[in-house]
Structures are given as structure tokens and as C-alpha cells.
Design an enzyme around this catalytic site. Structure first.
Site, PDB file in Angstrom:
ATOM      1  N   ASN A 154      82.980 -20.291 -11.972  1.00  0.00           N
ATOM      2  CA  ASN A 154      82.155 -19.486 -12.855  1.00  0.00           C
ATOM      3  C   ASN A 154      82.311 -20.012 -14.287  1.00  0.00           C
ATOM      4  OD1 ASN A 154      81.560 -17.402 -14.759  1.00  0.00           O
ATOM      5  ND2 ASN A 154      81.444 -15.952 -13.069  1.00  0.00           N
ATOM      6  N   HIS A 157      82.346 -18.170 -19.256  1.00  0.00           N
ATOM      7  CA  HIS A 157      83.110 -18.090 -20.507  1.00  0.00           C
ATOM      8  C   HIS A 157      82.983 -19.330 -21.372  1.00  0.00           C
ATOM      9  CE1 HIS A 157      84.145 -14.149 -19.569  1.00  0.00           C
ATOM     10  NE2 HIS A 157      84.783 -14.468 -18.453  1.00  0.00           N
ATOM     11  N   HIS A 190      76.883 -15.417 -14.201  1.00  0.00           N
ATOM     12  CA  HIS A 190      76.491 -14.009 -14.175  1.00  0.00           C
ATOM     13  C   HIS A 190      75.498 -13.791 -15.312  1.00  0.00           C
ATOM     14  CE1 HIS A 190      78.020  -9.529 -14.176  1.00  0.00           C
ATOM     15  NE2 HIS A 190      76.707  -9.623 -14.090  1.00  0.00           N
ATOM     16  N   ARG A 192      73.910 -11.335 -17.288  1.00  0.00           N
ATOM     17  CA  ARG A 192      74.074  -9.892 -17.535  1.00  0.00           C
ATOM     18  C   ARG A 192      72.847  -9.351 -18.247  1.00  0.00           C
ATOM     19  NH1 ARG A 192      79.856  -8.345 -17.011  1.00  0.00           N
ATOM     20  NH2 ARG A 192      79.129  -6.316 -17.667  1.00  0.00           N
ATOM     21  N   ARG A 196      75.154 -11.299 -22.772  1.00  0.00           N
ATOM     22  CA  ARG A 196      76.251 -11.539 -23.705  1.00  0.00           C
ATOM     23  C   ARG A 196      76.813 -12.958 -23.617  1.00  0.00           C
ATOM     24  NH1 ARG A 196      80.925  -7.730 -21.177  1.00  0.00           N
ATOM     25  NH2 ARG A 196      79.250  -6.219 -21.294  1.00  0.00           N
ATOM     26  N   GLU A 217      75.190 -14.343 -10.062  1.00  0.00           N
ATOM     27  CA  GLU A 217      75.701 -12.961 -10.019  1.00  0.00           C
ATOM     28  C   GLU A 217      74.781 -12.113 -10.865  1.00  0.00           C
ATOM     29  OE1 GLU A 217      79.636 -12.481 -11.501  1.00  0.00           O
ATOM     30  OE2 GLU A 217      80.416 -13.968 -10.130  1.00  0.00           O
ATOM     31  N   THR A 248      83.369  -7.490 -14.887  1.00  0.00           N
ATOM     32  CA  THR A 248      83.033  -6.612 -13.761  1.00  0.00           C
ATOM     33  C   THR A 248      84.299  -5.881 -13.335  1.00  0.00           C
ATOM     34  OG1 THR A 248      81.588  -8.421 -13.111  1.00  0.00           O
ATOM     35  CG2 THR A 248      81.794  -6.593 -11.573  1.00  0.00           C
ATOM     36  N   GLU A 298      81.745 -10.487  -1.099  1.00  0.00           N
ATOM     37  CA  GLU A 298      82.802 -11.089  -1.915  1.00  0.00           C
ATOM     38  C   GLU A 298      83.824  -9.989  -2.152  1.00  0.00           C
ATOM     39  OE1 GLU A 298      81.764 -13.244  -5.507  1.00  0.00           O
ATOM     40  OE2 GLU A 298      83.738 -12.800  -6.350  1.00  0.00           O
ATOM     41  N   HIS A 338      87.888 -12.715  -8.549  1.00  0.00           N
ATOM     42  CA  HIS A 338      88.195 -11.868  -9.696  1.00  0.00           C
ATOM     43  C   HIS A 338      89.689 -11.873  -9.992  1.00  0.00           C
ATOM     44  CE1 HIS A 338      86.254  -9.347 -12.657  1.00  0.00           C
ATOM     45  NE2 HIS A 338      87.471  -8.899 -12.852  1.00  0.00           N
TER      46      HIS A 338
HETATM   47  N1  PXP Z   1      83.392 -12.789  -8.809  1.00  0.00           N
HETATM   48  C1  PXP Z   1      82.655 -11.858  -9.445  1.00  0.00           C
HETATM   49  C2  PXP Z   1      81.694 -11.044  -8.658  1.00  0.00           C
HETATM   50  C3  PXP Z   1      82.775 -11.664 -10.849  1.00  0.00           C
HETATM   51  O1  PXP Z   1      82.043 -10.735 -11.458  1.00  0.00           O
HETATM   52  C4  PXP Z   1      83.673 -12.496 -11.566  1.00  0.00           C
HETATM   53  C5  PXP Z   1      83.770 -12.346 -13.052  1.00  0.00           C
HETATM   54  O2  PXP Z   1      82.608 -12.788 -13.647  1.00  0.00           O
HETATM   55  C6  PXP Z   1      84.397 -13.459 -10.848  1.00  0.00           C
HETATM   56  C7  PXP Z   1      84.266 -13.566  -9.471  1.00  0.00           C
HETATM   57  C8  PXP Z   1      85.359 -14.392 -11.528  1.00  0.00           C
HETATM   58  O3  PXP Z   1      86.419 -13.675 -12.029  1.00  0.00           O
HETATM   59  P1  PXP Z   1      87.447 -14.388 -13.001  1.00  0.00           P
HETATM   60  O4  PXP Z   1      86.670 -14.798 -14.225  1.00  0.00           O
HETATM   61  O5  PXP Z   1      88.453 -13.326 -13.271  1.00  0.00           O
HETATM   62  O6  PXP Z   1      88.001 -15.581 -12.281  1.00  0.00           O
END
Ligand code: PXP
Length: 389
Positions: A154, A157, A190, A192, A196, A217, A248, A298, A338
């Protein structure tokens, strides 16, 4: 734990991968709860075992010690038996055959397991042919399921840093290219509602540029379903979305939102897009996810990842494992994510029911110091190489 792996060999070995392979094999033979012990030894120990049990004064690649049959009454006895593999011999054989050690170990494990099921190629040509057929069927099952989990990264960030300045850098699209070069299996973003971090432009460009898989996402809103239907990511993961949350915070309440999610899944399926639902590791949520027609869940690993003590971490880990098994038994593909990081991911990577990890923050955070490519490779070696000391 049905699969017990021990090693008396001095080298670091792909134990994680072997454990996943063994669990997949047990499922393939319809004995997911059977106990199987795997012992990895060197040639000296293999010679000792051969002399002791089989009157052969030399090492071989694999020996099986069955625990089935009249001496071991069923059903109380759920022991399949022991498979002993010589790493030294396996290494020579893999070099001669031009394959890697992991593949050779998996083939030897299959051979050993088929012996445990009562087949014996030494009895004659008919038996040998039957045994080869069974081995091939199991190898096919193993490679169909793919032994190790995929790692999808992901890059939200990276966009968070860009948006902090309202500038054009760093670009998550560039990051995604580097993530792919490092070997990841897919890119996750994601989009949103408040935009953001990831912007519509990012998702469009990612769709055009990435060579692996794009996971989008999103919340199950009309706007997002419209965007997904236009862009056609490889899969959509539906997540709950709160405006004030930093990230999330929990899984979808599928039980209470079943009708709404059912419609969203149908609309996405009509657009040709497979759907995953982000859920807490709870039986009722997983059963409801199945009812919506989703292809996948997931599992939210936040409670495991944020556990304040090792006891709670153990408990949350078991919960994730149990729910991954339950979901797979319902025919759902299982992803997890997550809060996963460089400390807590390897343990989950050994769970053969989890077919994909979605990890973001920990990798982007590490990339700030060591670079994106190295951060991805380090996580890949935890998830996919499966080498443990
Ligand atoms: N899976 C989902 C559904 C999420 O919302 C997120 C956060 O955006 C992640 C995985 C990844 O989580 P992390 O950034 O804590 O690794």
C-alpha cells in the site's frame, strides 16, 4: 499444531515455506488436522537412521515412518507419521536437476507423504507408476495454490507526504514502479472520500502503468463504485470509512450491512471486478461476507499487531488462524493486513490459509531511511522466502 518441523541441520533453512507446503498437502489429501512431523537432517544423521531402521549403510534423500495401520488404531490416532529429509542430499539433487532447494524439498516432502499414505514404489512397476501419479497430483495441488503468500504494498503514505506540501512529490506512481521492481506482487491504494492522500489522478495513472495487480480500497458508496467501474482495478477491497479516523479502524460490520454490501458486491461483479471485504476475525462477520457473494475477505490484523502483551498477541494470532481456516473452508480467498511490520509478519506468513498480505505504513516508514526498494525486499524475504534460522 498439526505440522511439526524440526531441524538438526546447521544451516538456515526454508522452514516457513516447508510448513506452508505441508499444510497445503494435508488439506489436499483431505486430512487438514492430521499430525505430520518433518525432520531435516544432514547426511551423517540420515546414514545413522538408514542403518538403524532399514539396514542401509548410506544416506538417502527421504525416509517416511508411518503411524497408520493396525498398530496405530484410528480414529483417536490422527498421526500421519514422520518424514525425514536429508538436506545435504536434497541440495546435491537440486543442483543436479537445476532447480532450487525449496522446490526439491517440496518434491521430497510429497514423496514422503505419499509413502505415509501407504504407497510404495519398491513393490513393483505397477505400484511405482501409481505412486508417481499420486505424487504428481499432489505437486500440482501444491503449485496451484502457490506455496507462499503474495505481498501487495500500500503506497498511500507516499501520497500523504506529497499532500503535506500540496506538491507533486513524492509521487505514489513512481513509488509503485520501484515497489514492482523490488518484486512485490501488487500495489494497493485507498481512495478516500476526503482524498487526504491518494488522488483520482493517481489511481488512473496506476491503472495505466503498473504491471502487477492493482487493488483499490474504498468505501461502498455510489461515487466509489462508479470510479471503480471506470478504472477497473484487479480487485476492490471494501472498507469502512470514518471521516475523523487516522486510518481504517476496524473491519466492516457485514452482519448489519449485509444488504447494502450485497448490492455493492453485485454492482462491482457486474463491472467485472472481484471483491474482497475487510473484516475483523469473527465467525459471524466471515459467514455474512460469504452471503454477500464476495470472493475474498481481508482479515483485519490490527488486534494482533497492536497487542499490548505477548499473551494477548498469542491469543489474537490464534484467532486470525482459526478465522483464516473458517474462511477458506467457506470457499473464500483469504488476505490479511493492517498494522503488520518487520517484527510481526513472519509468524503470520507461516499460516498457509493466508494467500496475500497487504502492508503499507511499516514499509513506507522504513523506506524513508533505507529506500523503497530495500524496504520492499526486506519484507518480501519475511513473507516469501521463508528462511528461518
Ligand atoms: N488493509 C486495509 C484494508 C487497510 O485499510 C490498510 C490501511 O490502509 C492496510 C491493509 C495496510 O495497513 P498498514 O498501513 O497498517 O500496513
Amino acid at each position: 499444531m498439526p505440522v511439526l518441523i524440526r531441524s538438526t541441520h546447521s544451516k538456515s533453512l526454508p522452514l516457513l515455506r516447508l510448513r506452508r507446503a505441508a499444510e497445503i498437502l494435508l488439506r489436499s489429501i483431505g486430512r487438514p488436522d492430521a499430525e505430520l512431523s518433518i525432520l531435516l537432517v544432514d547426511d551423517a544423521e540420515m546414514t545413522r537412521l538408514n542403518k538403524l531402521w532399514l539396514k542401509r549403510p548410506y544416506p538417502t534423500n527421504v525416509i517416511s515412518f508411518g503411524q497408520q495401520g493396525d498398530d496405530f488404531p484410528q480414529p483417536e490416532n490422527n498421526l500421519l507419521g514422520d518424514v525425514v529429509i536429508s538436506i545435504d542430499t536434497a541440495r546435491c539433487e537440486s543442483a543436479n536437476a537445476g532447480m532450487n532447494l525449496e522446490q526439491r524439498l517440496e518434491a521430497l516432502l510429497v514423496h514422503g507423504v505419499v509413502h505415509l499414505l501407504g504407497e510404495d514404489h519398491e513393490l513393483g512397476p505397477v505400484e511405482a507408476e501409481r505412486m508417481t501419479r499420486k505424487e504428481q497430483a499432489l505437486l500440482d495441488a501444491l503449485y496451484k495454490e502457490k506455496t507462499m503468500a503474495d505481498l501487495c504494498i500500500n503506497v498511500d503514505h507516499v501520497a500523504t507526504v506529497r499532500q503535506a506540501r500540496g506538491a507533486t512529490e513524492p509521487d505514489p506512481v513512481t513509488a509503485a514502479g520501484i515497489v514492482e521492481i523490488a518484486g512485490a506482487d501488487g500495489i494497493v491504494v485507498h481512495l478516500r472520500e476526503d482524498r487526504r492522500h491518494i488522488q483520482d489522478r493517481d489511481v488512473k495513472l496506476l491503472r495505466q502503468t503498473i504491471k502487477t495487480r492493482l487493488t483499490l480500497e474504498m468505501a461502498a458508496t455510489d461515487e466509489m463504485i462508479g470510479i471503480a467501474s471506470d478504472i477497473k482495478p484487479d480487485i476492490v477491497t471494501l472498507v469502512p470509512e470514518g471521516r475523523e479516523e487516522l486510518t481504517t479502524e476496524g473491519g466492516l460490520d457485514v452482519v448489519n450491512l449485509e444488504k447494502h454490501l450485497d448490492k455493492a458486491v453485485t454492482r462491482l461483479h457486474d463491472a467485472g471486478i472481484p471483491v474482497s471485504l475487510f473484516v475483523d476475525p469473527e465467525q459471524n462477520q466471515i459467514e455474512a461476507a460469504k452471503q454477500t457473494g464476495a470472493d475474498c475477505i481481508e482479515i483485519h490484523t490490527g488486534l494482533y499487531a497492536d497487542a499490548p502483551s505477548s499473551n494477548i498477541e498469542d491469543k489474537e494470532f490464534e484467532q486470525v488462524v482459526t478465522m483464516a481456516r473458517a474462511a477458506m473452508a467457506l470457499g473464500l480467498r483469504v488476505h490479511a493486513g493492517h498494522g503488520l511490520n518487520y517484527r510481526n509478519t513472519a509468524r503470520l506468513a507461516a499460516v498457509s490459509e493466508i494467500q496475500e498480505f497487504s502492508i503499507g505504513h511499516a514499509i513506507v516508514a522504513r523506506a524513508v531511511f533505507v529506500g523503497m526498494e530495500r524496504a520492499v525486499r526486506e519484507m518480501l524475504s519475511l513473507v516469501q522466502k521463508g528462511y528461518l534460522e
